[in-house]
Design a protein around this motif. Structure first.
Motif, PDB file in Angstrom:
ATOM      1  N   LEU A 133       6.498  -8.420 -19.970  1.00  0.00           N
ATOM      2  CA  LEU A 133       7.003  -8.281 -18.606  1.00  0.00           C
ATOM      3  C   LEU A 133       6.157  -7.269 -17.834  1.00  0.00           C
ATOM      4  CD1 LEU A 133      10.879  -8.143 -19.143  1.00  0.00           C
ATOM      5  CD2 LEU A 133       9.561 -10.022 -18.142  1.00  0.00           C
ATOM      6  N   PRO A 134       6.049  -7.426 -16.518  1.00  0.00           N
ATOM      7  CA  PRO A 134       5.307  -6.438 -15.723  1.00  0.00           C
ATOM      8  C   PRO A 134       5.878  -5.036 -15.906  1.00  0.00           C
ATOM      9  CG  PRO A 134       5.816  -8.380 -14.408  1.00  0.00           C
ATOM     10  CD  PRO A 134       6.570  -8.535 -15.699  1.00  0.00           C
ATOM     11  N   ARG A 135       4.995  -4.065 -15.860  1.00  0.00           N
ATOM     12  CA  ARG A 135       5.449  -2.683 -16.065  1.00  0.00           C
ATOM     13  C   ARG A 135       6.411  -2.237 -14.972  1.00  0.00           C
ATOM     14  NH1 ARG A 135      -0.186   0.297 -17.932  1.00  0.00           N
ATOM     15  NH2 ARG A 135      -0.512  -0.923 -19.834  1.00  0.00           N
ATOM     16  N   ALA A 136       6.281  -2.813 -13.783  1.00  0.00           N
ATOM     17  CA  ALA A 136       7.219  -2.456 -12.715  1.00  0.00           C
ATOM     18  C   ALA A 136       8.647  -2.828 -13.094  1.00  0.00           C
ATOM     19  CB  ALA A 136       6.817  -3.148 -11.410  1.00  0.00           C
ATOM     20  N   ALA A 196      -3.387  -5.569  -2.628  1.00  0.00           N
ATOM     21  CA  ALA A 196      -2.345  -6.504  -2.225  1.00  0.00           C
ATOM     22  C   ALA A 196      -2.795  -7.115  -0.919  1.00  0.00           C
ATOM     23  CB  ALA A 196      -1.027  -5.772  -2.042  1.00  0.00           C
ATOM     24  N   GLY A 197      -3.217  -8.348  -0.999  1.00  0.00           N
ATOM     25  CA  GLY A 197      -3.769  -8.932   0.213  1.00  0.00           C
ATOM     26  C   GLY A 197      -4.887  -8.073   0.723  1.00  0.00           C
ATOM     27  N   ALA A 198      -5.848  -7.771  -0.149  1.00  0.00           N
ATOM     28  CA  ALA A 198      -6.893  -6.809   0.190  1.00  0.00           C
ATOM     29  C   ALA A 198      -7.822  -7.381   1.237  1.00  0.00           C
ATOM     30  CB  ALA A 198      -7.675  -6.428  -1.068  1.00  0.00           C
ATOM     31  N   ARG A 199      -7.355  -7.336   2.453  1.00  0.00           N
ATOM     32  CA  ARG A 199      -8.141  -7.885   3.546  1.00  0.00           C
ATOM     33  C   ARG A 199      -9.000  -6.773   4.106  1.00  0.00           C
ATOM     34  NH1 ARG A 199      -2.918 -10.232   6.389  1.00  0.00           N
ATOM     35  NH2 ARG A 199      -2.082  -8.476   5.243  1.00  0.00           N
ATOM     36  N   ARG A 200     -10.229  -6.767   3.714  1.00  0.00           N
ATOM     37  CA  ARG A 200     -11.123  -5.685   4.126  1.00  0.00           C
ATOM     38  C   ARG A 200     -11.589  -5.861   5.569  1.00  0.00           C
ATOM     39  NH1 ARG A 200     -12.898  -2.633  -0.159  1.00  0.00           N
ATOM     40  NH2 ARG A 200     -14.582  -1.868   1.145  1.00  0.00           N
ATOM     41  N   ALA A 201     -11.553  -7.114   6.038  1.00  0.00           N
ATOM     42  CA  ALA A 201     -11.973  -7.325   7.420  1.00  0.00           C
ATOM     43  C   ALA A 201     -10.948  -6.733   8.365  1.00  0.00           C
ATOM     44  CB  ALA A 201     -12.118  -8.822   7.682  1.00  0.00           C
ATOM     45  N   LEU A 221       4.200   2.997 -11.758  1.00  0.00           N
ATOM     46  CA  LEU A 221       2.908   3.323 -11.158  1.00  0.00           C
ATOM     47  C   LEU A 221       1.736   2.776 -11.959  1.00  0.00           C
ATOM     48  CD1 LEU A 221       3.346   6.990  -9.883  1.00  0.00           C
ATOM     49  CD2 LEU A 221       2.798   4.995  -8.505  1.00  0.00           C
ATOM     50  N   THR A 222       1.935   2.538 -13.256  1.00  0.00           N
ATOM     51  CA  THR A 222       0.848   1.995 -14.076  1.00  0.00           C
ATOM     52  C   THR A 222       0.743   0.480 -13.974  1.00  0.00           C
ATOM     53  OG1 THR A 222       2.246   1.788 -16.060  1.00  0.00           O
ATOM     54  CG2 THR A 222       1.111   3.895 -15.722  1.00  0.00           C
ATOM     55  N   ASP A 223       1.657  -0.166 -13.242  1.00  0.00           N
ATOM     56  CA  ASP A 223       1.587  -1.617 -13.061  1.00  0.00           C
ATOM     57  C   ASP A 223       0.282  -1.964 -12.339  1.00  0.00           C
ATOM     58  OD1 ASP A 223       1.980  -4.318 -11.987  1.00  0.00           O
ATOM     59  OD2 ASP A 223       4.064  -4.077 -12.612  1.00  0.00           O
ATOM     60  N   ARG A 224      -0.445  -2.924 -12.877  1.00  0.00           N
ATOM     61  CA  ARG A 224      -1.751  -3.258 -12.314  1.00  0.00           C
ATOM     62  C   ARG A 224      -1.645  -3.767 -10.880  1.00  0.00           C
ATOM     63  NH1 ARG A 224      -3.286  -8.523 -12.192  1.00  0.00           N
ATOM     64  NH2 ARG A 224      -5.463  -7.919 -12.395  1.00  0.00           N
ATOM     65  N   TRP A 245       0.818  -1.214   0.000  1.00  0.00           N
ATOM     66  CA  TRP A 245       0.000   0.000   0.000  1.00  0.00           C
ATOM     67  C   TRP A 245       0.852   1.265   0.000  1.00  0.00           C
ATOM     68  CZ3 TRP A 245      -2.927  -2.773   4.367  1.00  0.00           C
ATOM     69  CH2 TRP A 245      -3.951  -3.559   3.825  1.00  0.00           C
ATOM     70  N   VAL A 246       1.989   1.231   0.730  1.00  0.00           N
ATOM     71  CA  VAL A 246       2.776   2.451   0.885  1.00  0.00           C
ATOM     72  C   VAL A 246       3.654   2.724  -0.335  1.00  0.00           C
ATOM     73  CG1 VAL A 246       4.906   1.577   1.955  1.00  0.00           C
ATOM     74  CG2 VAL A 246       3.943   3.756   2.729  1.00  0.00           C
ATOM     75  N   ARG A 247       3.968   1.704  -1.117  1.00  0.00           N
ATOM     76  CA  ARG A 247       4.894   1.896  -2.245  1.00  0.00           C
ATOM     77  C   ARG A 247       4.395   2.885  -3.298  1.00  0.00           C
ATOM     78  NH1 ARG A 247       6.848  -3.489  -4.858  1.00  0.00           N
ATOM     79  NH2 ARG A 247       7.799  -2.005  -6.314  1.00  0.00           N
ATOM     80  N   PRO A 248       3.132   2.824  -3.750  1.00  0.00           N
ATOM     81  CA  PRO A 248       2.717   3.792  -4.778  1.00  0.00           C
ATOM     82  C   PRO A 248       2.824   5.240  -4.321  1.00  0.00           C
ATOM     83  CG  PRO A 248       1.086   2.035  -4.546  1.00  0.00           C
ATOM     84  CD  PRO A 248       2.066   1.868  -3.439  1.00  0.00           C
ATOM     85  N   TRP A 249       2.497   5.509  -3.042  1.00  0.00           N
ATOM     86  CA  TRP A 249       2.589   6.880  -2.552  1.00  0.00           C
ATOM     87  C   TRP A 249       4.043   7.335  -2.499  1.00  0.00           C
ATOM     88  CZ3 TRP A 249      -1.885   9.183  -2.624  1.00  0.00           C
ATOM     89  CH2 TRP A 249      -3.044   8.439  -2.437  1.00  0.00           C
TER      90      TRP A 249
END
Length: 653
Positions: A483-486, A640-645, A631-634, A206-210
């Motif tokens: 290859l991934p955009r990253a 990333a491990g989108a644990r909403r709970a 930043l455009t990498d999907r 989560w912190v990497r894009p910012w």
């Protein structure tokens, strides 16, 4: 009326920020969904009101409303429209309004894009971001109000500082602020994670894009400032280690370290404490830069203000947020236990070395920048720390970084063998050593900086290409585009650093300077070029008077360029500026400056031959482009491990 509405909107935005900083934080502690949900609409409303306030101030500048004190002090009716608009942030008060606008913009972006975050973490991130905003709203409203009226408006204004009336400086501050303020998001994520008691791979993702966005903006902003110094100040340099230049460079170094460290947290759940500390310190150095620019403790052509009272207020903000965050960091150190283990030779170890080199480099710049102030306060001695110190103390760490960066990028995680990585990079090593040998062979009596810098640049570029190709496996060229955009972004950014290395080494080691009195029509030779001063004329600009020279540069019988350097005088500001005449090329710049007329009728002409000058900013563009590609990498957009709970947090102590 619009000005009063702008002032009112600023106050409303400050009040909304107070609500956003308090209510969601309490809601997250109590697990009250309704209170946590306040954060998102509050962030949007705050952006709306501060956006209107900034638009109102811009309107006052565009329409030359001289009933506003700030417009009188920083604008003039004859000023071109671009500089009327840039005059909004070309001063202390307006630039602080831009600062809080960008704070609100990042907060709203986090609210809009934070659906994949756990509700408690999202609420706390937005609350911390708003708390930073509250501090700067208070700073503006109590010490730096941009909406003060004059009882008796003058007929015209005092004009903007002529040095700021340039396209490069029009866009340089906004990009720097986007970088500075962007690091407030990484700070907010770090503090929120400490409160939650959880730093894991998902947090790293989560912190990497910012971090990446802030680093890209800082890269663009620093490059624009360097480019402006090169062509506007007339001394032929691109970096002078000025305190305010250093103030932007230190957060850039720490953001680069944070970016690489967050990768280790994401991939291996290691270096958690170090990454959190970097996130805190990167924003802390942004605040230190703000203090340097606005307190008057250090003299600089870039300084916005010279007001110790404002400096004390900024120091108070720095003490509250950095002191609070570091105290929380110390209290929570036990919950950031690393899970991943790795060998001495591994990608993790290479990234640790990378981080240490970047962090120590930032420390060197910090010490060199503030040591004169410290020496004067403690020892009552006036000292000057200039380029010789920084070149000697800073350069070795950058050389080490350039050597380790390509090797670390091809090492596997957890465990690696050095000989395998070296075999993979053998072509790049051969090319780098060949460049080194060639440059030593052709140069005579010059510094070793040129050959070493050029070979390191070639090493970085070639290694980036090999790293990219090695990721295709057996798929070859067909897999390269898949290859991934990253991966593409990383290779582009590392190659951009190599291009910048070549530019800096070439310009500093092989430039030629000639200063002489030239007569009109009489040619003279400089490093194989024939320069002729053809004419000198006086011209009237929109708000300045210019002395414009026409100089031709030839090589043999071939005319290479005709350039028109200027000396400008701004009558309202009573200040001169220099506009260099530059004929740019891929391999060198022909850089000419016209000076004063002499008693014999001649004119002082300074001629520079600048090898690889444009490679410096070309490399910066590639680095920023690499960040944008990443930043455009999907994977940055997918949870990333989108644990909403919500995850149970460690109870506050």
């Amino acid at each position: 009326m619009i000005t009063e509405l702008g002032h009112f909107a600023l106050i409303l935005a400050a009040l909304i920020a107070v609500v956003q900083s308090v209510v969601p934080m309490i809601g997250a502690a109590r697990r009250w969904p309704g209170w946590m949900a306040v954060a998102e609409p509050a962030a949007m409303l705050q952006l709306l009101f501060i956006g209107f306030s900034f638009a109102a101030l811009t309107y006052a500048f565009v329409t030359s409303d001289f009933s506003l004190k700030l417009v009188v002090e920083n604008s003039h009716s004859l000023k071109p429209m671009l500089y009327k608009v840039s005059g909004v942030w070309g001063n202390h008060e307006g630039s602080m309004l831009l600062w809080v606008l960008i704070l609100a913009l990042f907060g709203a972006a986090a609210a809009w894009s934070g659906g994949n975050l756990p509700p408690t973490l999202r609420a706390r991130v937005l609350a911390v971001q708003a708390a930073v905003s509250v501090a700067f709203y208070a700073f503006i409203l109590f010490t730096s109000n941009p909406f003060l009226r004059l009882a008796v408006p003058p007929m015209d204004g005092n004009d903007l500082n002529p040095l700021l009336q340039d396209p490069g400086l029009a866009f340089h501050p906004p990009f720097l602020y986007l970088g500075y303020v962007g690091l407030s998001m990484t700070f907010a994520f770090a503090v929120a994670a400490l409160i939650e008691g959880r730093v894991d791979a998902a947090w790293g993702r989560w912190v990497r894009p910012w971090t990446l966005a802030a680093w890209v903006f800082l890269t663009i902003g620093i490059a624009l400032g360097s480019w402006w110094a090169y062509y506007e100040l007339g001394w032929g340099g691109f970096w002078f280690w000025d305190p305010v230049e250093n103030a932007s460079f230190m957060p850039w170094l720490l953001a680069a370290a944070l970016l690489h460290s967050a990768i280790v947290v994401e991939k291996r759940e290691a270096l958690k404490s170090w990454t959190i500390l970097l996130a805190i310190m990167a924003f802390g150095f942004s605040l230190i830069g703000t203090f340097i620019v606005r307190s008057g403790v250090i003299t600089s052509v870039h300084a916005f203000a010279n007001d110790p009272e404002r400096g004390v207020f900024i120091l108070l903000i720095l003490a509250v947020f950095m002191g609070g965050a570091l105290t929380l960091f110390a209290a929570r150190a036990g919950v950031m236990e690393a899970k991943g283990v790795f060998a001495m030779v591994s990608r993790e170890s290479a990234l640790v070395v990378n981080n240490l080199l970047l962090a120590v480099s930032a420390l060197v710049v910090f010490v060199g920048t503030l040591w004169p102030l410290f020496a004067e306060m403690v020892f009552d001695r006036k000292l000057s720390v200039g380029p010789p110190f920084f070149d000697a103390a800073f350069t070795p760490f950058m050389v080490g970084l350039a050597i380790i960066l390509p090797l670390g990028s091809v090492m596997p995680w957890k465990r690696a063998t050095l000989d395998k990585s070296l075999r993979l990079m053998a072509p790049a090593l051969v090319l780098a050593f060949a460049t080194l040998a060639l440059m030593f062979a052709v140069q005579t009596g010059r510094s070793a900086l040129g050959p070493v810098g050029l070979s390191l640049g070639v090493w970085l570029i070639a290694a980036a290409a090999i790293d990219l190709w090695s990721r295709t496996g057996s798929g070859g060229a067909a897999r390269l585009l898949r290859l991934p955009r990253a991966d593409w972004g990383k290779a582009t950014a590392h190659a951009g650093l190599g291009v910048t290395f070549i530019g800096i080494a070439g310009l500093m080691a092989y430039d030629v300077e000639d200063v002489r009195t030239a007569q009109i029509g009489q040619p003279f030779d400089v490093a194989g070029y024939t320069v002729t001063l053809q004419s000198v004329e006086r011209q009237q600009g929109p708000n300045y008077i210019a002395t414009v020279a026409a100089l031709t540069v030839a090589r043999g019988e071939r005319l290479m360029a005709t350039v028109h350097p200027e000396k400008r005088v701004y009558p309202v500001a009573q200040m001169p500026t220099t506009e260099a005449g530059i004929a740019s090329g891929p391999w060198r710049d022909l850089y000419l400056v016209i000076g004063d007329v002499q008693a014999n009728g001649g004119w002082v002409v300074r001629t520079y031959i600048k090898p690889f000058a444009n490679w410096i900013w070309g490399g910066a563009i590639l680095m920023a482009l690499g960040g944008l590609i990443s930043l455009t990498d999907r994977r940055y957009r997918v949870a990333a491990g989108a644990r909403r709970a919500p995850v149970a947090a460690v109870p506050a102590e």
